[in-house]
Design a protein around this motif. Structure first.
Motif, PDB file in Angstrom:
ATOM      1  N   VAL A   9       3.076  17.689  -8.296  1.00 27.49           N
ATOM      2  CA  VAL A   9       2.919  16.846  -9.483  1.00 27.49           C
ATOM      3  C   VAL A   9       4.293  16.504 -10.059  1.00 27.49           C
ATOM      4  O   VAL A   9       4.568  15.345 -10.406  1.00 27.49           O
ATOM      5  CB  VAL A   9       2.025  17.547 -10.530  1.00 27.49           C
ATOM      6  CG1 VAL A   9       2.094  16.830 -11.874  1.00 27.49           C
ATOM      7  CG2 VAL A   9       0.598  17.602 -10.039  1.00 27.49           C
ATOM      8  N   LEU A  10       5.177  17.483 -10.158  1.00 29.62           N
ATOM      9  CA  LEU A  10       6.532  17.235 -10.660  1.00 29.62           C
ATOM     10  C   LEU A  10       7.296  16.264  -9.749  1.00 29.62           C
ATOM     11  O   LEU A  10       8.006  15.383 -10.232  1.00 29.62           O
ATOM     12  CB  LEU A  10       7.303  18.537 -10.814  1.00 29.62           C
ATOM     13  CG  LEU A  10       6.851  19.429 -11.978  1.00 29.62           C
ATOM     14  CD1 LEU A  10       7.606  20.753 -11.944  1.00 29.62           C
ATOM     15  CD2 LEU A  10       7.051  18.727 -13.295  1.00 29.62           C
ATOM     16  N   GLY A  12       5.981  13.955  -7.908  1.00 25.97           N
ATOM     17  CA  GLY A  12       5.385  12.635  -8.125  1.00 25.97           C
ATOM     18  C   GLY A  12       5.900  11.987  -9.393  1.00 25.97           C
ATOM     19  O   GLY A  12       6.189  10.791  -9.428  1.00 25.97           O
ATOM     20  N   ILE A  13       6.043  12.773 -10.456  1.00 25.37           N
ATOM     21  CA  ILE A  13       6.563  12.244 -11.719  1.00 25.37           C
ATOM     22  C   ILE A  13       8.015  11.811 -11.553  1.00 25.37           C
ATOM     23  O   ILE A  13       8.411  10.732 -11.997  1.00 25.37           O
ATOM     24  CB  ILE A  13       6.416  13.296 -12.842  1.00 25.37           C
ATOM     25  CG1 ILE A  13       4.934  13.492 -13.173  1.00 25.37           C
ATOM     26  CG2 ILE A  13       7.192  12.872 -14.090  1.00 25.37           C
ATOM     27  CD1 ILE A  13       4.653  14.661 -14.089  1.00 25.37           C
ATOM     28  N   LEU A  14       8.818  12.632 -10.891  1.00 22.82           N
ATOM     29  CA  LEU A  14      10.214  12.276 -10.657  1.00 22.82           C
ATOM     30  C   LEU A  14      10.335  11.038  -9.776  1.00 22.82           C
ATOM     31  O   LEU A  14      11.184  10.180 -10.008  1.00 22.82           O
ATOM     32  CB  LEU A  14      10.963  13.444 -10.027  1.00 22.82           C
ATOM     33  CG  LEU A  14      11.250  14.623 -10.974  1.00 22.82           C
ATOM     34  CD1 LEU A  14      11.859  15.780 -10.198  1.00 22.82           C
ATOM     35  CD2 LEU A  14      12.143  14.188 -12.101  1.00 22.82           C
ATOM     36  N   ALA A  16       8.171   8.592  -9.529  1.00 18.03           N
ATOM     37  CA  ALA A  16       7.762   7.431 -10.313  1.00 18.03           C
ATOM     38  C   ALA A  16       8.886   6.974 -11.242  1.00 18.03           C
ATOM     39  O   ALA A  16       9.016   5.794 -11.549  1.00 18.03           O
ATOM     40  CB  ALA A  16       6.512   7.760 -11.121  1.00 18.03           C
ATOM     41  N   TYR A  17       9.708   7.891 -11.676  1.00 23.93           N
ATOM     42  CA  TYR A  17      10.834   7.555 -12.546  1.00 23.93           C
ATOM     43  C   TYR A  17      12.039   7.066 -11.745  1.00 23.93           C
ATOM     44  O   TYR A  17      12.724   6.138 -12.138  1.00 23.93           O
ATOM     45  CB  TYR A  17      11.225   8.784 -13.373  1.00 23.93           C
ATOM     46  CG  TYR A  17      12.424   8.554 -14.252  1.00 23.93           C
ATOM     47  CD1 TYR A  17      12.322   7.809 -15.414  1.00 23.93           C
ATOM     48  CD2 TYR A  17      13.662   9.061 -13.902  1.00 23.93           C
ATOM     49  CE1 TYR A  17      13.420   7.576 -16.210  1.00 23.93           C
ATOM     50  CE2 TYR A  17      14.773   8.829 -14.688  1.00 23.93           C
ATOM     51  CZ  TYR A  17      14.649   8.093 -15.847  1.00 23.93           C
ATOM     52  OH  TYR A  17      15.741   7.863 -16.624  1.00 23.93           O
TER      53      TYR A  17
END
Length: 148
Positions: A9-10, A12-14, A16-17
């Motif tokens: 999840v982390l 994926g968030i990174l 996306a940024y």
């Protein structure tokens, strides 16, 4: 298992940024090549008129060189004009995968009156279009030498 999911999840968030930031940086690199190429063409056209000499521009996929004739009249360019960095390469692209093409292909000849011709002798004016990946195309008008 929970730790693996948290890491995914982390990540994926990174991602996306970070992905928009990387693509923005690549777009800026292509814009810089476009502007350098356009500046080199304008410099060559203005220099041909100011020096009253034939000026030649050679474009590869990642470099631009500008040269000038030693005397007038001439049908070929013999002296390299150094670019802003002091070398014979007037401009270069840092994007090794860029695809820059000139249509019709070949050296661009700026005559002493500012026209763009298909050969050094200046017999036929011709428009030139320079296309590159990731940026808008550049048009050089044959009769006036205007770079757009």
């Amino acid at each position: 298992m929970v730790e693996l999911i948290v890491v995914m999840v982390l990540a994926g968030i990174l991602a996306a940024y970070a992905i928009p930031k990387v693509s923005g940086a690549l777009g800026a690199r292509d814009d810089a090549w476009h502007d350098s190429l356009q500046g080199a063409l304008r410099f060559a056209q203005k220099g041909a008129v100011a020096r009253r000499r034939l000026t030649c521009v050679t474009i590869t996929s990642t470099t631009v060189t500008v040269s000038s004739a030693a005397v007038n009249p001439a049908s070929s360019c013999t002296s390299n004009i150094n670019g802003p960095n002091g070398t014979s390469t007037f401009a270069s692209s840092t994007n090794s995968s860029s695809a820059t093409t000139v249509s019709p292909s070949g050296t661009i000849y700026f005559q002493p009156d500012g026209r763009v011709t298909t050969d050094g002798a200046g017999t036929t004016s011709a428009n030139r279009t320079i296309t590159m990946s990731g940026a808008s195309s550049i048009t050089v008008y044959g009769e006036t030498g205007y770079v757009e």
